[in-house]
Scaffold this motif. Structure first.
Motif, PDB file in Angstrom:
ATOM      1  N   GLY B  18     125.889  31.748 -15.112  1.00  0.00           N
ATOM      2  CA  GLY B  18     126.058  32.412 -13.828  1.00  0.00           C
ATOM      3  C   GLY B  18     125.122  31.939 -12.733  1.00  0.00           C
ATOM      4  N   ALA B  19     124.231  31.013 -13.062  1.00  0.00           N
ATOM      5  CA  ALA B  19     123.299  30.531 -12.029  1.00  0.00           C
ATOM      6  C   ALA B  19     124.010  29.566 -11.092  1.00  0.00           C
ATOM      7  CB  ALA B  19     122.133  29.814 -12.691  1.00  0.00           C
ATOM      8  N   ASP B  20     123.532  29.481  -9.855  1.00  0.00           N
ATOM      9  CA  ASP B  20     123.995  28.398  -8.997  1.00  0.00           C
ATOM     10  C   ASP B  20     122.858  27.958  -8.079  1.00  0.00           C
ATOM     11  OD1 ASP B  20     124.121  29.921  -6.503  1.00  0.00           O
ATOM     12  OD2 ASP B  20     125.795  30.948  -7.441  1.00  0.00           O
ATOM     13  N   VAL B  21     123.066  26.824  -7.445  1.00  0.00           N
ATOM     14  CA  VAL B  21     122.012  26.218  -6.637  1.00  0.00           C
ATOM     15  C   VAL B  21     121.605  27.157  -5.505  1.00  0.00           C
ATOM     16  CG1 VAL B  21     121.469  24.287  -5.112  1.00  0.00           C
ATOM     17  CG2 VAL B  21     122.750  23.893  -7.218  1.00  0.00           C
ATOM     18  N   GLY B  22     122.586  27.788  -4.880  1.00  0.00           N
ATOM     19  CA  GLY B  22     122.299  28.692  -3.770  1.00  0.00           C
ATOM     20  C   GLY B  22     121.350  29.816  -4.167  1.00  0.00           C
ATOM     21  N   ARG B  23     121.544  30.348  -5.381  1.00  0.00           N
ATOM     22  CA  ARG B  23     120.691  31.450  -5.813  1.00  0.00           C
ATOM     23  C   ARG B  23     119.240  30.997  -5.945  1.00  0.00           C
ATOM     24  NH1 ARG B  23     121.728  34.530 -11.406  1.00  0.00           N
ATOM     25  NH2 ARG B  23     120.427  32.878 -12.223  1.00  0.00           N
ATOM     26  N   THR B  24     119.063  29.797  -6.500  1.00  0.00           N
ATOM     27  CA  THR B  24     117.711  29.256  -6.634  1.00  0.00           C
ATOM     28  C   THR B  24     117.058  29.120  -5.264  1.00  0.00           C
ATOM     29  OG1 THR B  24     118.432  28.049  -8.574  1.00  0.00           O
ATOM     30  CG2 THR B  24     116.417  27.295  -7.526  1.00  0.00           C
ATOM     31  N   MET B  25     117.800  28.549  -4.307  1.00  0.00           N
ATOM     32  CA  MET B  25     117.254  28.345  -2.968  1.00  0.00           C
ATOM     33  C   MET B  25     116.903  29.695  -2.332  1.00  0.00           C
ATOM     34  SD  MET B  25     117.278  25.054  -2.514  1.00  0.00           S
ATOM     35  CE  MET B  25     117.944  23.664  -3.410  1.00  0.00           C
ATOM     36  N   ARG B  26     117.769  30.677  -2.514  1.00  0.00           N
ATOM     37  CA  ARG B  26     117.512  31.988  -1.918  1.00  0.00           C
ATOM     38  C   ARG B  26     116.260  32.627  -2.512  1.00  0.00           C
ATOM     39  NH1 ARG B  26     123.064  32.207  -2.194  1.00  0.00           N
ATOM     40  NH2 ARG B  26     123.060  33.367  -4.145  1.00  0.00           N
ATOM     41  N   ARG B  27     116.048  32.397  -3.807  1.00  0.00           N
ATOM     42  CA  ARG B  27     114.855  32.981  -4.430  1.00  0.00           C
ATOM     43  C   ARG B  27     113.584  32.338  -3.881  1.00  0.00           C
ATOM     44  NH1 ARG B  27     116.784  33.955 -10.705  1.00  0.00           N
ATOM     45  NH2 ARG B  27     117.820  35.915 -10.251  1.00  0.00           N
ATOM     46  N   VAL B  28     113.637  31.015  -3.676  1.00  0.00           N
ATOM     47  CA  VAL B  28     112.449  30.346  -3.125  1.00  0.00           C
ATOM     48  C   VAL B  28     112.189  30.871  -1.718  1.00  0.00           C
ATOM     49  CG1 VAL B  28     111.427  28.132  -2.523  1.00  0.00           C
ATOM     50  CG2 VAL B  28     112.888  28.299  -4.524  1.00  0.00           C
ATOM     51  N   GLN B  29     113.253  31.059  -0.945  1.00  0.00           N
ATOM     52  CA  GLN B  29     113.091  31.556   0.421  1.00  0.00           C
ATOM     53  C   GLN B  29     112.508  32.972   0.424  1.00  0.00           C
ATOM     54  OE1 GLN B  29     117.076  30.805   1.635  1.00  0.00           O
ATOM     55  NE2 GLN B  29     116.722  28.593   1.649  1.00  0.00           N
ATOM     56  N   LEU B  30     112.974  33.776  -0.521  1.00  0.00           N
ATOM     57  CA  LEU B  30     112.438  35.133  -0.630  1.00  0.00           C
ATOM     58  C   LEU B  30     110.942  35.087  -0.955  1.00  0.00           C
ATOM     59  CD1 LEU B  30     113.212  38.132  -0.620  1.00  0.00           C
ATOM     60  CD2 LEU B  30     113.593  37.960  -3.082  1.00  0.00           C
ATOM     61  N   ALA B  31     110.575  34.163  -1.816  1.00  0.00           N
ATOM     62  CA  ALA B  31     109.169  34.035  -2.202  1.00  0.00           C
ATOM     63  C   ALA B  31     108.307  33.593  -1.018  1.00  0.00           C
ATOM     64  CB  ALA B  31     109.036  33.047  -3.354  1.00  0.00           C
ATOM     65  N   LEU B  32     108.901  32.845  -0.090  1.00  0.00           N
ATOM     66  CA  LEU B  32     108.145  32.341   1.066  1.00  0.00           C
ATOM     67  C   LEU B  32     108.038  33.388   2.171  1.00  0.00           C
ATOM     68  CD1 LEU B  32     109.583  28.734   1.493  1.00  0.00           C
ATOM     69  CD2 LEU B  32     107.230  29.314   0.934  1.00  0.00           C
ATOM     70  N   LEU B  33     108.904  34.373   2.113  1.00  0.00           N
ATOM     71  CA  LEU B  33     109.027  35.303   3.240  1.00  0.00           C
ATOM     72  C   LEU B  33     107.720  36.026   3.612  1.00  0.00           C
ATOM     73  CD1 LEU B  33     111.279  36.017   5.161  1.00  0.00           C
ATOM     74  CD2 LEU B  33     111.814  37.988   3.737  1.00  0.00           C
ATOM     75  N   PRO B  34     106.986  36.614   2.653  1.00  0.00           N
ATOM     76  CA  PRO B  34     105.770  37.343   3.055  1.00  0.00           C
ATOM     77  C   PRO B  34     104.770  36.448   3.792  1.00  0.00           C
ATOM     78  CG  PRO B  34     106.308  37.776   0.757  1.00  0.00           C
ATOM     79  CD  PRO B  34     107.234  36.705   1.213  1.00  0.00           C
ATOM     80  N   ALA B  35     104.516  35.268   3.253  1.00  0.00           N
ATOM     81  CA  ALA B  35     103.542  34.379   3.884  1.00  0.00           C
ATOM     82  C   ALA B  35     104.034  33.944   5.259  1.00  0.00           C
ATOM     83  CB  ALA B  35     103.289  33.168   2.999  1.00  0.00           C
ATOM     84  N   THR B  36     105.349  33.754   5.383  1.00  0.00           N
ATOM     85  CA  THR B  36     105.906  33.335   6.673  1.00  0.00           C
ATOM     86  C   THR B  36     105.732  34.437   7.714  1.00  0.00           C
ATOM     87  OG1 THR B  36     107.552  32.121   5.405  1.00  0.00           O
ATOM     88  CG2 THR B  36     107.962  32.376   7.763  1.00  0.00           C
ATOM     89  N   LEU B  37     106.050  35.662   7.313  1.00  0.00           N
ATOM     90  CA  LEU B  37     105.902  36.783   8.257  1.00  0.00           C
ATOM     91  C   LEU B  37     104.438  36.962   8.643  1.00  0.00           C
ATOM     92  CD1 LEU B  37     108.449  39.323   6.738  1.00  0.00           C
ATOM     93  CD2 LEU B  37     108.715  37.857   8.757  1.00  0.00           C
ATOM     94  N   PHE B  38     103.572  36.759   7.668  1.00  0.00           N
ATOM     95  CA  PHE B  38     102.146  36.856   7.945  1.00  0.00           C
ATOM     96  C   PHE B  38     101.743  35.790   8.970  1.00  0.00           C
ATOM     97  CE2 PHE B  38      97.755  35.564   6.910  1.00  0.00           C
ATOM     98  CZ  PHE B  38      97.105  36.761   7.151  1.00  0.00           C
ATOM     99  N   GLY B  39     102.266  34.582   8.781  1.00  0.00           N
ATOM    100  CA  GLY B  39     101.988  33.484   9.728  1.00  0.00           C
ATOM    101  C   GLY B  39     102.482  33.840  11.128  1.00  0.00           C
ATOM    102  N   PHE B  40     103.681  34.431  11.199  1.00  0.00           N
ATOM    103  CA  PHE B  40     104.218  34.857  12.506  1.00  0.00           C
ATOM    104  C   PHE B  40     103.261  35.865  13.146  1.00  0.00           C
ATOM    105  CE2 PHE B  40     108.943  34.157  11.218  1.00  0.00           C
ATOM    106  CZ  PHE B  40     108.751  32.792  11.357  1.00  0.00           C
ATOM    107  N   TRP B  41     102.773  36.773  12.328  1.00  0.00           N
ATOM    108  CA  TRP B  41     101.928  37.838  12.866  1.00  0.00           C
ATOM    109  C   TRP B  41     100.618  37.267  13.419  1.00  0.00           C
ATOM    110  CZ3 TRP B  41      97.352  40.201  10.648  1.00  0.00           C
ATOM    111  CH2 TRP B  41      96.890  41.297  11.425  1.00  0.00           C
TER     112      TRP B  41
END
Lengths: 512, 361
Positions: B18-41
């Motif tokens: 059931g895995a697909d490439v899109g899911r992997t990419m989305r998980r990496v993006q989710l993992a980056l989100l907190p640090a990115t928002l912190f950078g924006f702040w």
């Protein structure tokens, strides 16, 4: 078995996958026996090896268990009538194969009486010579019921020469959706253990170990109870991990030993038989009963009454499905028809194909169960590599195959691939890896055949040249000999003439 | 029974995890989100603008290249988005718009599509772009700003941020600053004692909580660590590469610092500053450009860590992880060649193992 022991066993075996098993509720439904259908379609090849030869004619009346196909060659199996009735056709029937191409087979119209032919029973199989057991098993047309359908007699009597020490009974049943072995062990444990004891006697092995995955507690309990009196037979609980049913992996988990590449289990003193085969061997040896039926799992979201059914060989898959209530009406409809399990089973174009000795399951899966989705290019995530139970690098092999470099693919161990499908199961890009490997193996085999043919031609050409050369040499020698002989004769003659002349002179001298 | 085409032969297996490439990419993006928002702040509107431009340029370039190559669009698998995202996180937060646009173009066009698209590239596309920008425009690319959290005094508003990004107004001198590693390098070259220089810069601690000058995404080291752990738990990445990168950097750093603390930064400073955490979890672990086997990944990670330390200690640049990743991307095929798993039934060299007859077990 302790936790540590279980951990060590799992550690032996790296890779593998753990698909959702979908075995229940089919596994929990009681085993049913299907009455003979109006017609059975019995293919003449249901095993690995050469097809059998038909020994009945259209119009013949046959009894159940009567031999209708004679084995041909060393690796072949006899075929028997799975019902009593009349032979109505000998010819092409739809093969249980993805192509749907025809195969030669015998069609019998059942008289619905299931009258057995006369069978050669035996009260004490343990008094029989092992070779005689092999003969009876061959007579009964028993093949491995785990799916590969290798003639069992070959493996049993092979043990006599190879000094088999350990008999492993493959009852792991690692394919998702299938539960025919599970059900067999729950309902016929005593018969299975009797068959295993006969196999022990036939192979000359010292002990037998029955490997059952830990997701079948009822089968484990039933088999444990059945082996209670048998000192040489043990039930071993093994972790649930696909492909535990692969011969080499089962041996590794149960003994800690690896079968050498390019070798066979007998090289390390082991022989592996499926648990269903044990029951077939028992029936063959004790009652002389040929293999004319088998247990088939009917499963998949589209099946109304999933379960296990004992089916006469040659029954159409569609009729087995009808026996199980047919297809569910409230469902989206089937996405795929399969014979065997979803990991290694084959897709068939229609349900109008007969059940054969190696058919463990008839699956009618919906789209969710098949897990269809969009593919894409390889992102080298390495999931296939971690899933491979053999230690291959499927992504590297596939890249070589795609580039047309099958030799390089072979260098990455293509020949060791067991086609278990773990790599394709986990691939996020849904690359049909197994298909790539089959293609490359086919190419290599074709190439090897080509090389062999060229080699044969070269040998023959060389032999012809040698022969011509030898003929000419011999001719020349003969000529030389003849010349020499005639020369010698001539010189002898001339010598005689000279001698005669001299004699004449002498004589004349004398006379003079 | 429905249409015949349903039953066209498909190869086994007839099941999928059931895995697909899109899911992997989305998980990496989710993992980056907190640090990115912190950078924006902490870097304010100019950082947000830069991020949007970089990601937008990457996506546009992807679409353009796919049109040019005439292949099926794979825009929605998220890989181009991720490339742009990672690149944005590695840029100076107040960099002008053209840097982001050019970077996005380089990353996708030269870093990825010229090799044949997803899965074919030899080098990490985001790092190709970052290094190309760094060597071409060194002044702009090392123009750091001190943290000015959104809403704080002196932080640019939305319009002001837009003017900074578009280069209408120059970055005010008052907010420019050196990164910790850059500061240490400069002070060392001036013959200063490192311990004093570090005390003056506020020490290591500021590096960990993230309020320090640096790239847009690298400063939230703890948030990146959190994201990395999420990827580990989710099974998107495995521990081998990050742990090896940290070890490859920290071990030589610790030894050198123990011998000569006035010339070599302590291991903790190395780990907390620059883009080590971002690089170890999100850049070096790129599937396409890193080795596959566990042993290969350890070797690769150790090499990246060690090379990063060498560049930071003796090289011409204060930070070296991008260079180290690219160099080891180039070595990946060689590492893969020598780090293969053992095939069952064979020795490591590939010969069949010897059959041992004897009692089983």
């Amino acid at each position: 078995m302790g936790i540590l022991d279980r951990f060590l066993r799992a550690a032996h075996f790296s890779g593998g996958v753990h698909p959702d098993d979908h075995k229940r509720p089919a596994a929990d439904a009681p085993l049913r026996v299907m009455p003979p259908p109006a017609r059975v379609y019995v293919p003449l090849v249901q095993h690995i090896g050469s097809p059998a030869r038909a020994v009945v004619a259209v119009g013949d009346l046959v009894k159940m268990g009567q031999r209708i196909g004679e084995p041909q060659g060393a690796v072949s199996a006899a075929i028997h009538a799975s019902t009593s009735g009349r032979v109505v056709a000998i010819g092409d029937i739809v093969a249980p194969h993805p192509s749907g191409l025809p195969v030669r087979g015998i069609t019998i119209e059942s008289d619905c009486r299931d009258e057995w032919c006369e069978l050669e029973a035996c009260d004490d199989p343990f008094a029989l010579d092992p070779a005689e057991i092999g003969r009876r098993v061959a007579q009964a047309g028993v093949v491995g019921l785990g799916g590969a359908a290798f003639p069992s007699a070959v493996k049993l009597s092979g043990g006599l020469g190879a000094r088999v020490e350990l008999l492993i009974i493959n009852a792991s049943e690692c394919e998702p959706f299938l539960s025919c072995d599970d059900r067999l062990m729950r309902d016929r444990a005593a018969e299975a253990v009797d068959g295993i004891a006969i196999m022990l006697h036939a192979t000359g092995a010292r002990e037998a170990r029955i490997g059952i995955e830990d997701n079948k507690p009822e089968a484990i309990a039933a088999m444990r109870a059945a082996v209670a009196g048998q000192a040489r037979i043990r039930v071993e609980v093994i972790p649930t991990r696909y492909p535990m049913g692969s011969e080499k992996h089962l041996i590794l988990v149960l003994t800690g030993r690896e079968v050498p590449a390019e070798g066979r289990p007998s090289d390390i003193g082991v022989v592996v038989h499926n648990v269903g085969t044990a029951v077939a061997v028992r029936n063959a040896v004790r009652f002389g009963r040929p293999l004319v039926s088998r247990i088939v799992t009917l499963n998949g979201a589209c099946v109304r009454e999933p379960g296990n059914v004992e089916v006469p060989i040659g029954t159409l898959a569609g009729e087995v499905l009808a026996f199980c209530g047919g297809m569910r009406g409230d469902h989206d409809g089937p996405a795929r028809l399969l014979l065997g399990g979803p990991m290694t089973g084959m897709q068939v174009p229609t349900l109008e194909v007969p059940v054969i000795k190696g058919t463990g399951g008839i699956l009618v899966l919906d789209a969710a169960e098949v897990g269809e989705g969009d593919g894409g290019p390889c992102i080298r995530c390495g999931d296939c590599m971690r899933a491979c139970p053999v230690g291959l690098l499927p992504l590297e092999i596939a890249a070589r195959v795609r580039a047309g470099e099958v030799d390089k693919a072979a260098g990455f161990g293509l020949a060791d691939c067991i086609a278990c499908g773990c790599c394709a199961y986990v691939c996020p890009s849904r690359i049909p890896l197994v298909q790539y490997f089959h293609h490359a193996k086919g190419e290599l085999a074709a190439r090897a055949r080509g090389t062999q043919r060229n080699e044969t031609i070269r040998t023959l050409t060389r032999a012809k040249a040698d022969r011509i050369e030898r003929d000419e040499r011999e001719k020349a020698e003969a000529l030389a000999r003849r010349t020499a002989a005639s020369l010698a004769a001539a010189s002898e003659a001339s010598a005689a003439v000279e001698k005669a002349a001299a004699g004449t002179n002498e004589e004349s001298g004398a006379c003079a | 029974m429905s249409g015949r085409e349903l039953f066209m032969a498909a190869p086994a297996p007839h099941a999928h995890v059931g895995a697909d490439v899109g899911r992997t990419m989305r998980r990496v993006q989710l993992a980056l989100l907190p640090a990115t928002l912190f950078g924006f702040w902490i870097f304010g509107w100019p950082a947000v603008n830069l991020f949007v431009i970089t990601v937008g340029a990457s996506l546009l370039t992807e679409v353009f290249c796919e049109r040019l190559r005439g292949c099926e669009s794979r825009l929605w698998d998220g890989s181009a988005l991720l490339t742009g995202w990672l690149l944005a996180l590695s840029l100076p937060p107040w960099a002008p718009a053209w840097i982001g646009a050019l970077g996005g173009f380089i990353a996708i066009a030269i870093g990825k599509q010229v090799y044949g698209g997803l899965g074919q590239n030899l080098f990490n596309p985001a790092m190709v772009a970052r290094v190309a920008l760094l060597v071409s425009f060194p002044v702009v690319m090392t123009h750091w700003v001190a943290p000015l959290p959104l809403g704080s005094e002196g932080a640019p508003g939305f319009i002001e941020g837009l003017r900074i990004t578009l280069g209408v107004v120059p970055v005010p001198d008052a907010v420019t600053s050196a990164s910790l590693l850059g500061h240490a390098k400069t002070e060392l070259s001036r013959g200063m004692d490192l311990a004093q220089a570090l005390d003056a810069a506020g020490g290591t601690l500021s590096a960990w909580h993230g309020a320090r000058p640096g790239s847009l995404g690298e400063t939230g080291a703890l948030l990146l660590l959190l994201g990395g752990l999420y990827l580990l738990v989710r099974g998107v990445i495995r521990w081998h590469i990050p742990v090896a990168v940290f070890a490859g950097l920290a071990l030589p750093a610790a030894v050198a610092h123990a011998i000569d603390p006035s010339h070599y930064l302590p291991a903790t400073t190395h780990l907390a500053s620059g883009a080590v955490v971002l690089g170890a979890f999100f850049i070096a672990t790129d599937y396409v450009t890193s080795p596959n086997t566990a042993s290969g990944q350890l070797l690769y990670g150790l090499g990246i860590g060690l090379l990063t330390w060498i560049i930071r200690s003796w090289g011409g640049y204060p930070e070296g992880i991008a260079f180290a990743v690219l160099l080891f991307n180039a070595l990946t095929p060689v590492i893969d060649r020598y780090c293969r798993p053992r095939i069952m039934g064979r020795t490591r060299r590939g010969a069949p193992i010897r059959a041992t007859q004897g009692s089983a077990e």
